[in-house]
Design a protein around this motif. Sequence first.
Motif, PDB file in Angstrom:
ATOM      1  N   PRO A  43      30.460   2.253 -14.463  1.00 40.89           N
ATOM      2  CA  PRO A  43      29.797   2.943 -13.060  1.00 40.89           C
ATOM      3  C   PRO A  43      28.380   2.158 -13.038  1.00 40.89           C
ATOM      4  CG  PRO A  43      30.990   4.805 -14.307  1.00 40.89           C
ATOM      5  CD  PRO A  43      31.097   3.479 -15.270  1.00 40.89           C
ATOM      6  N   ASP A  44      27.516   1.991 -14.031  1.00 42.86           N
ATOM      7  CA  ASP A  44      26.215   1.636 -13.668  1.00 42.86           C
ATOM      8  C   ASP A  44      26.264   0.023 -14.131  1.00 42.86           C
ATOM      9  OD1 ASP A  44      25.241   4.192 -13.350  1.00 42.86           O
ATOM     10  OD2 ASP A  44      25.018   4.565 -15.527  1.00 42.86           O
ATOM     11  N   ALA A  45      27.346  -0.799 -13.792  1.00 45.50           N
ATOM     12  CA  ALA A  45      27.363  -2.130 -14.084  1.00 45.50           C
ATOM     13  C   ALA A  45      26.664  -2.674 -12.962  1.00 45.50           C
ATOM     14  CB  ALA A  45      28.650  -2.799 -14.168  1.00 45.50           C
ATOM     15  N   PRO A  46      25.829  -3.841 -13.247  1.00 48.39           N
ATOM     16  CA  PRO A  46      25.081  -4.364 -11.964  1.00 48.39           C
ATOM     17  C   PRO A  46      26.006  -5.214 -10.953  1.00 48.39           C
ATOM     18  CG  PRO A  46      24.883  -5.774 -14.148  1.00 48.39           C
ATOM     19  CD  PRO A  46      25.602  -4.404 -14.354  1.00 48.39           C
ATOM     20  N   ARG A  47      25.950  -4.788  -9.770  1.00 49.53           N
ATOM     21  CA  ARG A  47      27.064  -5.424  -8.732  1.00 49.53           C
ATOM     22  C   ARG A  47      26.019  -5.745  -7.614  1.00 49.53           C
ATOM     23  NH1 ARG A  47      29.285  -1.119 -11.090  1.00 49.53           N
ATOM     24  NH2 ARG A  47      31.522  -1.297 -11.537  1.00 49.53           N
ATOM     25  N   GLY A  48      26.655  -6.471  -6.897  1.00 52.10           N
ATOM     26  CA  GLY A  48      25.803  -7.006  -5.584  1.00 52.10           C
ATOM     27  C   GLY A  48      26.860  -7.700  -4.665  1.00 52.10           C
ATOM     28  N   GLY A  49      26.291  -8.112  -3.333  1.00 57.31           N
ATOM     29  CA  GLY A  49      26.872  -8.768  -2.391  1.00 57.31           C
ATOM     30  C   GLY A  49      26.407 -10.283  -2.536  1.00 57.31           C
ATOM     31  N   ALA A  50      26.630 -10.781  -1.337  1.00 52.60           N
ATOM     32  CA  ALA A  50      26.273 -12.142  -1.293  1.00 52.60           C
ATOM     33  C   ALA A  50      24.909 -12.512  -1.469  1.00 52.60           C
ATOM     34  CB  ALA A  50      26.806 -12.723   0.184  1.00 52.60           C
ATOM     35  N   SER A  51      23.895 -11.798  -0.913  1.00 52.88           N
ATOM     36  CA  SER A  51      22.519 -12.289  -1.372  1.00 52.88           C
ATOM     37  C   SER A  51      22.147 -12.007  -2.774  1.00 52.88           C
ATOM     38  CB  SER A  51      21.616 -11.445  -0.607  1.00 52.88           C
ATOM     39  OG  SER A  51      21.756 -10.067  -0.755  1.00 52.88           O
ATOM     40  N   GLU A  52      22.624 -11.130  -3.489  1.00 51.14           N
ATOM     41  CA  GLU A  52      22.434 -10.742  -4.967  1.00 51.14           C
ATOM     42  C   GLU A  52      22.914 -11.773  -5.732  1.00 51.14           C
ATOM     43  OE1 GLU A  52      21.878  -6.866  -2.843  1.00 51.14           O
ATOM     44  OE2 GLU A  52      23.670  -8.292  -2.964  1.00 51.14           O
ATOM     45  N   VAL A  53      24.326 -12.306  -5.291  1.00 49.78           N
ATOM     46  CA  VAL A  53      24.913 -13.183  -5.998  1.00 49.78           C
ATOM     47  C   VAL A  53      24.037 -14.542  -5.959  1.00 49.78           C
ATOM     48  CG1 VAL A  53      27.335 -14.666  -6.265  1.00 49.78           C
ATOM     49  CG2 VAL A  53      27.347 -12.299  -6.202  1.00 49.78           C
ATOM     50  N   ALA A  54      23.697 -14.948  -4.779  1.00 51.44           N
ATOM     51  CA  ALA A  54      22.970 -16.057  -4.318  1.00 51.44           C
ATOM     52  C   ALA A  54      21.821 -16.107  -5.215  1.00 51.44           C
ATOM     53  CB  ALA A  54      22.886 -16.267  -3.227  1.00 51.44           C
ATOM     54  N   ALA A  55      21.225 -15.055  -5.194  1.00 52.33           N
ATOM     55  CA  ALA A  55      19.739 -14.982  -6.149  1.00 52.33           C
ATOM     56  C   ALA A  55      20.198 -15.251  -7.804  1.00 52.33           C
ATOM     57  CB  ALA A  55      19.123 -13.755  -5.821  1.00 52.33           C
ATOM     58  N   LEU A  56      21.190 -14.660  -8.119  1.00 50.93           N
ATOM     59  CA  LEU A  56      21.697 -14.741  -9.653  1.00 50.93           C
ATOM     60  C   LEU A  56      22.046 -16.223  -9.983  1.00 50.93           C
ATOM     61  CD1 LEU A  56      22.112 -14.004 -12.524  1.00 50.93           C
ATOM     62  CD2 LEU A  56      24.523 -13.110 -11.678  1.00 50.93           C
ATOM     63  N   VAL A  57      22.988 -16.800  -8.716  1.00 56.33           N
ATOM     64  CA  VAL A  57      23.190 -18.259  -9.145  1.00 56.33           C
ATOM     65  C   VAL A  57      22.013 -19.289  -9.056  1.00 56.33           C
ATOM     66  CG1 VAL A  57      24.335 -19.937  -7.878  1.00 56.33           C
ATOM     67  CG2 VAL A  57      25.425 -17.865  -8.149  1.00 56.33           C
ATOM     68  N   ARG A  58      20.841 -19.028  -8.276  1.00 58.94           N
ATOM     69  CA  ARG A  58      19.532 -19.721  -8.406  1.00 58.94           C
ATOM     70  C   ARG A  58      18.915 -19.702  -9.711  1.00 58.94           C
ATOM     71  NH1 ARG A  58      19.391 -18.019  -2.982  1.00 58.94           N
ATOM     72  NH2 ARG A  58      17.984 -16.173  -3.714  1.00 58.94           N
ATOM     73  N   ARG A  59      18.935 -18.412 -10.331  1.00 56.03           N
ATOM     74  CA  ARG A  59      18.290 -18.522 -11.660  1.00 56.03           C
ATOM     75  C   ARG A  59      19.269 -18.952 -12.730  1.00 56.03           C
ATOM     76  NH1 ARG A  59      18.220 -12.881 -10.188  1.00 56.03           N
ATOM     77  NH2 ARG A  59      19.446 -12.262 -12.022  1.00 56.03           N
ATOM     78  N   LEU A  60      20.590 -18.703 -12.584  1.00 58.65           N
ATOM     79  CA  LEU A  60      21.413 -19.733 -13.576  1.00 58.65           C
ATOM     80  C   LEU A  60      21.233 -20.981 -13.631  1.00 58.65           C
ATOM     81  CD1 LEU A  60      24.526 -17.168 -13.361  1.00 58.65           C
ATOM     82  CD2 LEU A  60      22.701 -17.092 -15.072  1.00 58.65           C
ATOM     83  N   ARG A  61      21.369 -21.629 -12.286  1.00 58.04           N
ATOM     84  CA  ARG A  61      21.246 -22.926 -12.017  1.00 58.04           C
ATOM     85  C   ARG A  61      20.049 -23.590 -12.723  1.00 58.04           C
ATOM     86  NH1 ARG A  61      21.183 -23.502  -6.652  1.00 58.04           N
ATOM     87  NH2 ARG A  61      23.434 -22.966  -6.607  1.00 58.04           N
ATOM     88  N   SER A  62      18.765 -22.620 -12.065  1.00 58.92           N
ATOM     89  CA  SER A  62      17.465 -23.221 -12.963  1.00 58.92           C
ATOM     90  C   SER A  62      17.636 -23.359 -14.504  1.00 58.92           C
ATOM     91  CB  SER A  62      16.531 -22.141 -12.467  1.00 58.92           C
ATOM     92  OG  SER A  62      15.291 -22.569 -12.936  1.00 58.92           O
ATOM     93  N   ALA A  63      17.997 -22.318 -15.007  1.00 57.08           N
ATOM     94  CA  ALA A  63      18.378 -22.186 -16.506  1.00 57.08           C
ATOM     95  C   ALA A  63      19.132 -23.403 -16.988  1.00 57.08           C
ATOM     96  CB  ALA A  63      18.608 -20.733 -17.061  1.00 57.08           C
TER      97      ALA A  63
END
Length: 157
Positions: A135-155
């Motif tokens: 229940p407390d797992a991190p979830r998100g919509g398109a904007s949260e996914v896009a932000a995570l993708v940017r961080r992962l791409r940078s890494a």
Amino acid sequence: MADEDTAAACVVCATHRGDALVPGGPVGEDDLVVVSHLSPPSPDGPGRSGVVYLGHLLVEPRRHAAGLADLTNGEAQRVGLWCARAARALREAGGAEHVYAAVIGDNVPHLHVHLLPRYPGTPRAYWWHRVDEWPDAPRGGASEVAALVRRLRSALG
């Protein structure tokens, strides 16, 4: 012609052609493999919330291949390399403490390796295939996914 028809009807191949929206675009890619985040379901679909488990990545060959046994040696090497690189990015930039990998292949006949991060604090009862049920797992919509993708791409550099 049958292989071309199969690829033309394949949802994964359509995503690689740009026919489907993937928030944030690819996490990583080369001439043989694409790494992307699982797309949130449409919020206006029946029973859909528009959110997804953050960090659920898919590593897929560009060429239509149904399973691991259908990969060329070069594709297999690249799929493995991208799995390792994406798992490191999930740890370093995504905050995962562990990354699970699975190939299921029952619903979509195009190989995709699921990378599922386990985040700190996840109770043991939710480890492995239940990690996204916490229940407390991190979830998100398109904007949260896009932000995570940017961080992962940078890494990935």
